[in-house]
Design a protein around this motif. Structure first.
Motif, mmCIF file in Angstrom:
data_model
loop_
_atom_site.group_PDB
_atom_site.id
_atom_site.type_symbol
_atom_site.label_atom_id
_atom_site.label_comp_id
_atom_site.label_asym_id
_atom_site.label_seq_id
_atom_site.Cartn_x
_atom_site.Cartn_y
_atom_site.Cartn_z
ATOM 1 N N ALA A 31 0.832 -1.209 0.000
ATOM 2 C CA ALA A 31 0.000 0.000 0.000
ATOM 3 C C ALA A 31 0.863 1.254 0.000
ATOM 4 O O ALA A 31 0.583 2.227 -0.724
ATOM 5 N N ARG A 33 1.163 4.037 -3.153
ATOM 6 C CA ARG A 33 0.942 5.483 -3.057
ATOM 7 C C ARG A 33 2.140 6.264 -3.590
ATOM 8 O O ARG A 33 1.980 7.347 -4.166
ATOM 9 N N ASP A 54 -6.122 2.198 -1.706
ATOM 10 C CA ASP A 54 -5.590 3.321 -0.931
ATOM 11 C C ASP A 54 -6.613 4.458 -0.859
ATOM 12 O O ASP A 54 -6.805 5.071 0.199
ATOM 13 N N SER A 89 -9.208 3.600 1.577
ATOM 14 C CA SER A 89 -8.708 3.771 2.943
ATOM 15 C C SER A 89 -8.709 5.244 3.351
ATOM 16 O O SER A 89 -9.100 5.597 4.465
#
Length: 746
Positions: A414, A418, A486, A489
């Motif tokens: 993750a 990003r 992501d 989240s």
């Protein structure tokens, strides 16, 4: 009776091999000698004054063999006169009979077949069965962690000249003493190749008298000498008591070394200094280089592409400068037949998005057939498989190297996903320092040498080239899912820190589909609209763009009203305005890579002062609708695929067929609802015609029909995409059976 020796090894070579192995085992020169008028094949005079005599025969008849054994009785008196009691070995081509063994024992002669003698000399009596019970590199069962015992699917590996090599052909090269380097990406089948070659060499021992030694290099981190690697390997196997004898013959021509994973042994102490990293790799592989340099038989060594900066560095670090090397590469993907065989059970036709790598096949193979069919045929199957794939990657790496658990590896993905939002291209590059920092953010500590090995071999990432140390994602499938996860989240946790970062790259089609599906499953589409409206002025316009693009793919009768907010400086990979629930939204000064306004019925949407790379739905600026103003459009759809649909006087059936194919195959999303398919064809007579076209699409397996939550769903069969594009391009000139039959519908 004289036995013809197998063509794989000449008689003279076999005699020489017996002498070499005997010489290494007993520690003295082995030569043919005439003793007391008797010609002996192999006599070894040891420093302590003792003597070893080895005779090898091609004869198989018992009387002749007994005559040969009596040779020893003829030479013994010569040595007895010097107070020497020679140790005698008699070697036969075939397994000796009990009667012959008894005759030898009566004459104080040890009788063995050639394989039995080699096993005795090499100290490898129990090695092959013990080694075959251990894992070969990463060829393990993904769920139990035990060695992979499933049936091997025959594949080819390719030389730089494009010549195909099977495992049998690789085995032949190794038995000739060749050095082979096998390169391949993660999950491409390198370790399974080693396992099969090991089995082939072991099976051919009685004919070729070669002995495979297969070492997982990741188990030998930090060792500096060949003898240390061999000692650790045989100790780990359970043959530590034989190490002293094994080392005496370890570098004979009879031993073939299979060394799996040169990329897994390197101690990657992270550094931004390329020179230092080259030296680190060089020092990490000192023991492997020593082993390769001393090996007199064949050597197979495997590893990943781009671990070294250049081929010259590979040759130097592995000690291959002075050797004739055969470079082979694993095929990136299996063909359909190989992949189907690997899966091992009947299933529906593979979707186009499915990567056909050996590792992917092993993942699918161990899933219940009903679950596989569900993944391949449902609208969310691509998402379910992505999640399964990533979890399997993490669990597999954790089992191979338990220094990190699967949850940490997943969290690291993750972080790295990003990072790609800020790189030069959408896939990378990501520097070593950035990966190092991501690891520290994830675990709270910098990477050790052992954990650094995992970082450098994360599945889905590779070096961007031989000249660079930086990494990049190898495809958008894994990366798009990471980006979408992501964003989900960030939304769920209200991560305001991410809102202030200026990302460069949006996700692509799969990312938007993933996020739209997830938001709908948790009934958060209205919440996303509210989130965008609340944060419309933040710096991270790409994040807002991702959220908005996912809303365009949402199904349902409820509209998603953005309240006339304007997204400025947004970046979108793809937007389709057909059947969108989005309303009251303005785009200003945005970049849209792909925009489709075919059959668009926008509800209070305006696009102005924006750049569009490719537009579908109109063929020129003069055909632009009033809700698109002052925009730069680089590429319009070809007239052959749009204007002809509307202006060529096509029948209802032809027009509906083209419209259906476009919606199913060429617009974003995994499929279409029934209402979307029939939109614009509402009267009863027209609908009957459309029903016939749908029946053709289903019959010819261009799509499949499933029961949805509120209405039926049509999912495309992606393997038909090539035919669809040809039909769309040729239309009235098409000779495709689907087009011809649809044209006959009145």
């Amino acid at each position: 009776m004289t036995l013809q020796v197998d063509a794989a090894i000449k008689w003279q070579e076999l005699e020489r091999l017996v002498r070499v192995i005997s010489e290494m085992k007993f520690g003295g020169p082995a030569r043919a000698e005439d003793i007391a008028g008797v010609k002996c094949d192999c006599v070894i005079h040891l420093d302590d004054g003792s003597v070893v005599i080895v005779e090898i025969t091609r004869e198989t008849g018992i009387d002749k063999l007994r005559t040969d054994i009596n040779k020893f009785n003829s030479v013994r008196p010569y040595f007895f006169g010097k107070n020497i009691f020679p140790k005698c070995y008699f070697i036969t081509i075939e397994d000796p009979t009990p009667a012959l063994i008894a005759t030898g024992k009566e004459n104080h002669v040890q009788v063995y077949s050639v394989p039995q003698f080699f096993n005795l000399m090499l100290g490898l009596q129990g090695y092959v069965p013990l080694r075959q019970r251990q894992a070969f590199g990463s060829a393990i069962d993904l769920y139990s962690g035990e060695p992979d015992e499933k049936k091997y699917v025959q594949v080819n590996y390719y030389s730089e000249a494009g010549e195909a090599y099977s495992t049998e052909k690789i085995t032949e090269e190794l038995e000739k003493g060749k050095t082979v380097v096998l390169i391949g990406d993660y999950g491409s089948g390198k370790s399974r190749c080693v396992k099969e070659v090991f089995a082939a060499i072991a099976k051919g021992q009685k004919k070729r008298y070669k002995f495979p030694i297969a070492i997982n290099l990741r188990d030998n981190w930090g060792l500096k000498r060949a003898t240390e690697l061999i000692t650790r390997h045989f100790t780990d196997i359970g043959l530590g008591q034989h190490v002293a004898d094994i080392l005496k013959v370890a570098f004979s021509p009879a031993c073939i070394y299979l060394l799996d994973g040169f990329d897994e042994i390197g101690a990657q102490t992270w550094s931004d200094d390329p020179t230092k990293l080259v030296d680190i790799r060089k020092q990490s592989l000192v023991g492997i280089k020593d082993l390769i340099l001393q090996a007199k038989g064949g050597v197979l060594i495997t590893g990943r592409e781009h671990y070294f900066n250049t081929d010259a560095e590979l040759l130097t670090c592995l000690g291959l400068d002075s050797k004739s090397v055969l470079f082979l590469r694993c095929n990136q993907e299996l063909d359909d037949a190989q992949f189907a065989e690997l899966i091992g059970h009947k299933t529906t036709k593979l979707p186009a998005w499915m990567p056909k790598k050996p590792l992917i096949g092993t993942i699918i193979r161990d899933i219940e057939p009903a679950v596989v069919d569900h993944i391949f045929t449902t609208s969310t199957g691509q998402i379910d498989f992505w999640d399964l794939l990533l979890n399997t990657f993490c669990e597999r790496e954790a089992k191979i190297n338990p220094i990190l658990d699967a949850s940490i590896i997943r969290a690291l993905y993750a972080q790295i996903g990003r990072l790609s939002r800020l790189t030069t291209t959408s896939l990378g590059p990501i520097s070593i320092k950035e990966i190092n920092d991501a690891f520290e953010r994830t675990t709270g500590r910098p990477p050790t040498d052992e954990s650094a090995i995992i970082l450098q071999r994360l599945p889905g990432l590779s070096r961007i080239g031989a000249e660079s140390l930086d990494r990049q994602f190898i495809d958008t499938y894994i990366l798009d899912g990471l980006k979408a996860e992501d964003v989900l989240s960030i939304y769920s946790l209200s991560d305001t820190s991410a809102l202030q970062v200026e990302w460069k790259h949006s996700y692509e089609s799969f990312g938007a589909f993933y996020l739209a599906t997830r938001f709908q499953s948790i009934k958060q589409s209205p919440g996303v609209v509210a989130f965008v409206k609340r944060h419309i002025n933040v710096n991270n316009k790409v994040l807002l763009s991702d959220l908005i693009s996912s809303m365009f793919l949402c199904d349902g009768n409820a509209t998603l009203d953005f309240g006339s907010v304007a997204i400025s400086k947004g970046r979108f990979f793809s937007l389709s305005f057909a059947d969108t629930p989005v309303k009251n939204l303005r785009f200003d000064d945005c970049i849209i890579d792909n925009i489709d306004i075919t059959d668009a019925t926008p509800n209070e949407i305006q696009i102005s002062n924006s750049v569009m790379v490719h537009m579908s739905g109109v063929t020129s600026p003069s055909h632009l609708p009033s809700w698109i103003t002052d925009c730069l459009i680089e590429d319009f759809q070809s007239v052959n695929t749009l204007a002809a649909i509307r202006e060529a006087g096509l029948t209802v059936a032809q027009t509906f067929l083209l419209s259906s194919l476009r919606k199913l195959f060429l617009q974003p999303g995994a499929g279409r609802k029934s209402s979307s398919m029939y939109k614009g064809y509402g009267d009863s007579a027209t609908k009957k015609t459309c029903d016939k076209v749908i029946a053709l699409l289903l019959r010819d397996k261009f799509c499949q029909k499933y029961k949805g939550v509120s209405e039926e769903l049509y999912l495309p069969e992606r393997s038909m995409t090539g035919r669809v594009k040809a039909i769309m391009s040729q239309m009235t000139l098409s000779n495709d059976p689907l087009w011809i039959e649809a044209s006959r519908i009145s």
